[in-house]
Design a protein around this motif. Structure first.
Motif, short mmCIF file in Angstrom:
data_model
loop_
_atom_site.label_atom_id
_atom_site.label_comp_id
_atom_site.label_asym_id
_atom_site.label_seq_id
_atom_site.Cartn_x
_atom_site.Cartn_y
_atom_site.Cartn_z
N ASP A 23 0.88 -1.17 0.00
CA ASP A 23 0.00 0.00 0.00
C ASP A 23 0.91 1.22 0.00
O ASP A 23 1.37 1.67 1.04
N PHE A 24 1.18 1.74 -1.20
CA PHE A 24 2.14 2.83 -1.38
C PHE A 24 1.42 4.16 -1.27
O PHE A 24 0.90 4.70 -2.25
N GLY A 25 1.39 4.71 -0.06
CA GLY A 25 0.68 5.95 0.18
C GLY A 25 1.56 7.17 0.02
O GLY A 25 2.78 7.08 -0.11
N GLY A 26 0.92 8.33 0.05
CA GLY A 26 1.66 9.57 -0.10
C GLY A 26 2.53 9.89 1.09
O GLY A 26 3.60 10.50 0.94
N GLU A 27 2.11 9.50 2.29
CA GLU A 27 2.87 9.80 3.50
C GLU A 27 3.46 8.56 4.15
O GLU A 27 4.54 8.61 4.73
N PHE A 28 2.75 7.43 4.05
CA PHE A 28 3.22 6.17 4.61
C PHE A 28 3.03 5.05 3.59
O PHE A 28 2.18 5.15 2.71
N PHE A 29 3.81 3.97 3.76
CA PHE A 29 3.51 2.75 3.02
C PHE A 29 3.41 1.60 4.02
O PHE A 29 4.02 1.61 5.08
N LYS A 30 2.58 0.62 3.64
CA LYS A 30 2.37 -0.57 4.46
C LYS A 30 2.47 -1.79 3.57
O LYS A 30 2.16 -1.72 2.37
N ILE A 31 2.88 -2.91 4.16
CA ILE A 31 3.14 -4.12 3.38
C ILE A 31 2.46 -5.31 4.03
O ILE A 31 2.57 -5.52 5.24
N ALA A 32 1.74 -6.09 3.22
CA ALA A 32 1.18 -7.38 3.65
C ALA A 32 1.94 -8.48 2.92
O ALA A 32 2.24 -8.36 1.73
N LEU A 33 2.23 -9.55 3.64
CA LEU A 33 3.01 -10.66 3.09
C LEU A 33 2.15 -11.92 3.05
O LEU A 33 1.54 -12.30 4.05
N VAL A 34 2.10 -12.56 1.87
CA VAL A 34 1.41 -13.84 1.71
C VAL A 34 2.46 -14.89 1.37
O VAL A 34 3.17 -14.76 0.37
#
Length: 331
Positions: A23-34
């Motif tokens: 989830d490449f956001g403008g202020e933060f990014f988050k990552i989910a791993l499968v």
């Protein structure tokens, strides 16, 4: 486009290699791993946080990321590059690009890449970085923390993008990922990804009628809204067995590229700047001083968070400029 969730479950259930959803956001990014045979996990960074700031700063020749890069931005904002996503696939006359320097007071020196027709940033009058290169640096950091969390290489990514991204912006995301050494399996609109996640556990109405919901997504730089319709149907699944399939369709979507959390930060920073300017002589404007404005932006972000649970907060910024502190209140 109609999405069938049983297909997603089948894909995830038979995945042969690890896949990262970014989830490449403008202020933060988050990552989910499968990972094969395991439910998805949220990747944590070096600070054990689930979200990481989308920024790269330079400490001499060293590249610094995340919260450490934010600390450098407050001290040396000219060598810290945030809001990178807004530069991707755009030109210098794009309103969201010109706003960064003209209205939001970021001390960036922008230039046009004549080959690609896109935005580049001058760094220390010695280097010029394409927007894709800066994004690739952030992706490289994301890849590193993902690999560390997975205890092995994760080469395949699915990346979210705003629904209003045009083809050049989407291609810039793919180019940045390729520079970072990862393969993009797909790009997916942010709200569609949220609808997909909601549908995984969707039960449906008792009478089997379609159900419509609104997804309201206010991020750092934009507001995106979607109307999604969910339906369920029962189909045969082997001898004397049935299974329920969940489907959803995005019926409509709308957005405002100019309305996001960063605009709330800016309004607070403007308030603080106006109050501090009354202390300055000769018509000085603290907005024109990069380090001071970076401090005010940091104070505004903190104030916004505290005001989410409080009605009033005192705001103090020591040594903002000219050996003077800023002291005020926000409510």
């Amino acid at each position: 486009m109609r999405w069938i969730l049983v297909l997603l479950a089948a894909i995830l259930g038979t995945v042969a290699a690890s896949v990262a959803g970014v989830d490449f956001g403008g202020e933060f990014f988050k990552i989910a791993l499968v990972k094969p045979g395991r439910p998805f996990e949220i990747v944590t960074n070096v600070h054990s946080k689930r979200k990481t700031e989308t920024i790269v700063s330079f400490n001499g020749e060293e590249r610094v990321y995340g919260a450490d890069a934010m600390n450098i931005e407050v001290r040396r904002p000219q060598v810290a590059y945030s809001q990178i996503r807004r530069f991707l696939g755009t030109s210098m006359d794009h309103p969201m690009v010109s706003s960064l320097t003209e209205n939001e007071y970021f001390p960036y020196t922008l230039t046009q890449n004549l080959t690609r027709g896109s935005v580049a940033l001058k760094h220390n009058n010695e280097h010029v970085f394409l927007a894709e290169e800066l994004a690739a640096m952030v992706f490289g950091h994301a890849r590193q923390i993902t690999n560390d969390f997975a205890e092995g290489p994760v080469k395949d990514w699915v990346i979210t993008v705003p629904m209003y991204f045009a083809e050049p912006q989407r291609q810039a995301i793919i180019d940045a990922a390729e520079i970072a050494g990862v393969r993009v399996l797909s790009l997916i609109d942010e709200n569609t990804a949220a609808a997909l996640h909601h549908g995984v556990d969707y039960v449906g109405l008792e009478n089997g009628a379609p159900e419509r919901i609104m997804l309201f997504n206010m991020g750092s730089t934009s507001l995106q809204v979607s109307i999604v319709e969910y339906t369920t149907r029962v189909v045969p699944d082997g001898f004397k067995k049935n299974k329920t399939i969940v489907e959803f369709e995005v019926l409509s979507k709308a957005w405002d590229e100019t309305l996001g959390g960063a605009q709330f930060d800016l309004r607070l920073a403007e308030k603080f700047a106006n109050e501090f300017n009354t202390k300055l002589k000769n018509g000085q404007d603290v907005r024109k001083i990069p380090r001071a404005m970076a401090k005010l932006r940091a104070a505004a972000r903190k104030t916004k968070i505290v005001l989410s649970a409080n009605e009033e907060i005192p705001v103090v910024v020591p040594s903002l400029h000219a050996d003077m502190d800023y002291k005020g209140h926000a409510s």
